[in-house]
Design a protein around this motif. Structure first.
Motif, PDB file in Angstrom:
ATOM      1  N   THR A   2      41.469  36.316  58.749  1.00 17.40           N
ATOM      2  CA  THR A   2      42.047  36.691  57.341  1.00 17.40           C
ATOM      3  C   THR A   2      40.796  37.166  56.517  1.00 17.40           C
ATOM      4  OG1 THR A   2      41.982  34.472  56.523  1.00 17.40           O
ATOM      5  CG2 THR A   2      44.076  35.563  57.340  1.00 17.40           C
ATOM      6  N   PHE A   3      41.265  38.034  55.343  1.00 18.93           N
ATOM      7  CA  PHE A   3      40.224  38.437  54.284  1.00 18.93           C
ATOM      8  C   PHE A   3      40.162  37.329  53.166  1.00 18.93           C
ATOM      9  CE2 PHE A   3      40.776  42.582  56.304  1.00 18.93           C
ATOM     10  CZ  PHE A   3      39.705  43.027  56.491  1.00 18.93           C
ATOM     11  N   SER A   4      39.154  37.180  52.645  1.00 19.00           N
ATOM     12  CA  SER A   4      39.269  36.344  51.534  1.00 19.00           C
ATOM     13  C   SER A   4      39.899  36.709  50.388  1.00 19.00           C
ATOM     14  CB  SER A   4      37.754  36.047  50.797  1.00 19.00           C
ATOM     15  OG  SER A   4      37.646  37.283  50.237  1.00 19.00           O
ATOM     16  N   PRO A   5      40.533  35.770  49.614  1.00 17.79           N
ATOM     17  CA  PRO A   5      41.579  35.956  48.431  1.00 17.79           C
ATOM     18  C   PRO A   5      40.746  36.958  47.332  1.00 17.79           C
ATOM     19  CG  PRO A   5      41.632  33.730  48.936  1.00 17.79           C
ATOM     20  CD  PRO A   5      40.756  34.137  49.912  1.00 17.79           C
ATOM     21  N   PHE A   6      39.552  36.863  47.288  1.00 16.48           N
ATOM     22  CA  PHE A   6      38.726  37.767  46.303  1.00 16.48           C
ATOM     23  C   PHE A   6      38.764  39.196  46.892  1.00 16.48           C
ATOM     24  CE2 PHE A   6      34.926  39.579  44.516  1.00 16.48           C
ATOM     25  CZ  PHE A   6      35.192  39.429  43.210  1.00 16.48           C
ATOM     26  N   LEU A   7      38.641  39.469  48.006  1.00 11.62           N
ATOM     27  CA  LEU A   7      38.618  40.722  48.666  1.00 11.62           C
ATOM     28  C   LEU A   7      40.300  41.267  48.300  1.00 11.62           C
ATOM     29  CD1 LEU A   7      37.504  43.179  49.841  1.00 11.62           C
ATOM     30  CD2 LEU A   7      37.906  41.990  52.151  1.00 11.62           C
ATOM     31  N   GLU A   8      40.983  40.588  48.747  1.00  5.92           N
ATOM     32  CA  GLU A   8      42.668  40.750  48.294  1.00  5.92           C
ATOM     33  C   GLU A   8      42.695  41.306  46.935  1.00  5.92           C
ATOM     34  OE1 GLU A   8      44.809  41.410  50.388  1.00  5.92           O
ATOM     35  OE2 GLU A   8      43.700  40.759  52.090  1.00  5.92           O
ATOM     36  N   PHE A   9      42.057  40.438  46.036  1.00  8.24           N
ATOM     37  CA  PHE A   9      42.140  40.937  44.525  1.00  8.24           C
ATOM     38  C   PHE A   9      41.289  42.155  44.426  1.00  8.24           C
ATOM     39  CE2 PHE A   9      39.401  40.931  40.901  1.00  8.24           C
ATOM     40  CZ  PHE A   9      40.247  41.336  39.945  1.00  8.24           C
ATOM     41  N   LEU A  10      40.344  42.496  44.909  1.00  4.53           N
ATOM     42  CA  LEU A  10      39.725  43.667  44.885  1.00  4.53           C
ATOM     43  C   LEU A  10      40.199  45.088  45.456  1.00  4.53           C
ATOM     44  CD1 LEU A  10      36.022  42.680  45.507  1.00  4.53           C
ATOM     45  CD2 LEU A  10      36.858  43.173  43.359  1.00  4.53           C
ATOM     46  N   ARG A  11      41.123  44.496  46.446  1.00  8.26           N
ATOM     47  CA  ARG A  11      41.812  45.836  47.138  1.00  8.26           C
ATOM     48  C   ARG A  11      43.057  46.164  46.170  1.00  8.26           C
ATOM     49  NH1 ARG A  11      43.013  43.544  52.981  1.00  8.26           N
ATOM     50  NH2 ARG A  11      44.133  45.567  53.077  1.00  8.26           N
ATOM     51  N   GLU A  12      43.644  44.955  45.630  1.00  3.68           N
ATOM     52  CA  GLU A  12      44.801  45.377  44.559  1.00  3.68           C
ATOM     53  C   GLU A  12      44.318  44.448  43.451  1.00  3.68           C
ATOM     54  OE1 GLU A  12      49.819  45.344  44.159  1.00  3.68           O
ATOM     55  OE2 GLU A  12      48.700  44.823  46.100  1.00  3.68           O
ATOM     56  N   ASN A  13      43.886  45.083  42.472  1.00  2.00           N
ATOM     57  CA  ASN A  13      43.337  44.125  41.319  1.00  2.00           C
ATOM     58  C   ASN A  13      44.391  43.704  40.075  1.00  2.00           C
ATOM     59  OD1 ASN A  13      43.165  47.011  40.728  1.00  2.00           O
ATOM     60  ND2 ASN A  13      41.882  46.543  38.973  1.00  2.00           N
ATOM     61  N   THR A  14      45.306  42.944  40.541  1.00  2.00           N
ATOM     62  CA  THR A  14      46.103  42.566  39.688  1.00  2.00           C
ATOM     63  C   THR A  14      46.024  41.152  38.974  1.00  2.00           C
ATOM     64  OG1 THR A  14      47.465  41.462  41.449  1.00  2.00           O
ATOM     65  CG2 THR A  14      48.118  43.926  40.660  1.00  2.00           C
ATOM     66  N   SER A  15      46.285  40.741  37.956  1.00  2.00           N
ATOM     67  CA  SER A  15      46.342  39.417  37.462  1.00  2.00           C
ATOM     68  C   SER A  15      46.861  38.485  38.346  1.00  2.00           C
ATOM     69  CB  SER A  15      46.867  39.316  36.084  1.00  2.00           C
ATOM     70  OG  SER A  15      48.125  39.471  36.103  1.00  2.00           O
ATOM     71  N   THR A  16      47.831  38.792  38.987  1.00  2.00           N
ATOM     72  CA  THR A  16      48.521  37.719  39.985  1.00  2.00           C
ATOM     73  C   THR A  16      47.604  37.454  41.288  1.00  2.00           C
ATOM     74  OG1 THR A  16      50.736  38.793  39.539  1.00  2.00           O
ATOM     75  CG2 THR A  16      50.447  37.452  41.397  1.00  2.00           C
TER      76      THR A  16
END
Length: 219
Positions: A29-43
């Motif tokens: 899996t990718f890191s949660p931070f990378l997931e945030f960068l891929r879709e930069n929502t507050s959630t």
């Protein structure tokens, strides 16, 4: 801010951000931070913050956020990193970090930049713009206590503070640190650039123990 200093900060931040986007071969899996960068929502930022907070603190990294930006705070750096959220309110077409940096540049031209924490664009990382702001002591309780102690010493009653809104507390506090002509220019500037969210959570104390605004993009 010199080009050399900006380059040093960029090198540090880039290295630390790369550590946060590592692919986990064990779990696939990718890191949660990378997931945030891929879709930069507050959630997604809050999910990253909740899942990683304990491990991040061991590395001297802390997370904070407002409605429009995520913030990374590094023990080793005198600057904080800001990343804009993709928001659908109040306007979906604004990068609020970019707006904050624009406001700071305008404040420099008007001669009132000292009341704002310094803000600069740093780089793009994984497709997202990264900004930095000068680190200050952000302590909402200190703001209220500072105002209370100064006000009481000048004859204010405790009831006077209880009836104050958070924005009113900030405005009152600033008069103890900046002269009136400067503040009149500052208030006119805030009206002109719609800086409309200056409450006690958006104030910090700089290296001279003077209050400055740390979130001034408005919304």
């Amino acid at each position: 801010m010199t080009e050399i200093k900006l380059s040093e900060i960029k090198s540090f931040v880039e290295k630390r951000l790369l550590d946060l986007v590592e692919y986990d071969e064990e779990t696939g899996t990718f890191s949660p931070f990378l997931e945030f960068l891929r879709e930069n929502t507050s959630t997604n930022f809050l999910e990253f913050k909740d899942l990683e907070a304990e491990e991040l603190e061991k590395k001297g990294i802390y997370c904070a956020n407002g409605l429009t930006k995520g913030v990374l705070i590094f023990d080793e750096l005198d600057w904080v990193v800001k990343i804009p959220f993709d928001v659908n309110f109040p306007r979906s077409d604004i990068n609020y970090c970019e707006r904050e940096q624009f406001v700071y540049e305008q404040a420099k031209k008007r001669g009132i930049a000292e009341i704002f924490a310094e803000s600069y664009f740093l780089m793009d990382f994984c497709g997202r713009p990264i900004y930095i702001m000068k680190k200050v002591e952000a302590n909402e309780e200190k703001v209220s206590t500072d105002l209370y102690n100064r006000g009481i010493s000048e004859g204010y009653e405790e009831e006077d503070f209880q009836s104050m809104e958070s924005e009113e507390q900030v405005e009152e506090l600033l008069y103890y640190y900046y002269d009136e002509d400067f503040l009149q220019e500052y208030f006119a500037f805030c009206d002109e650039y719609e800086i409309n969210d200056v409450h006690t959570s958006n104030i910090g104390y700089d290296e001279n123990d003077k209050p400055v605004i740390i979130d001034y993009s408005g919304f």
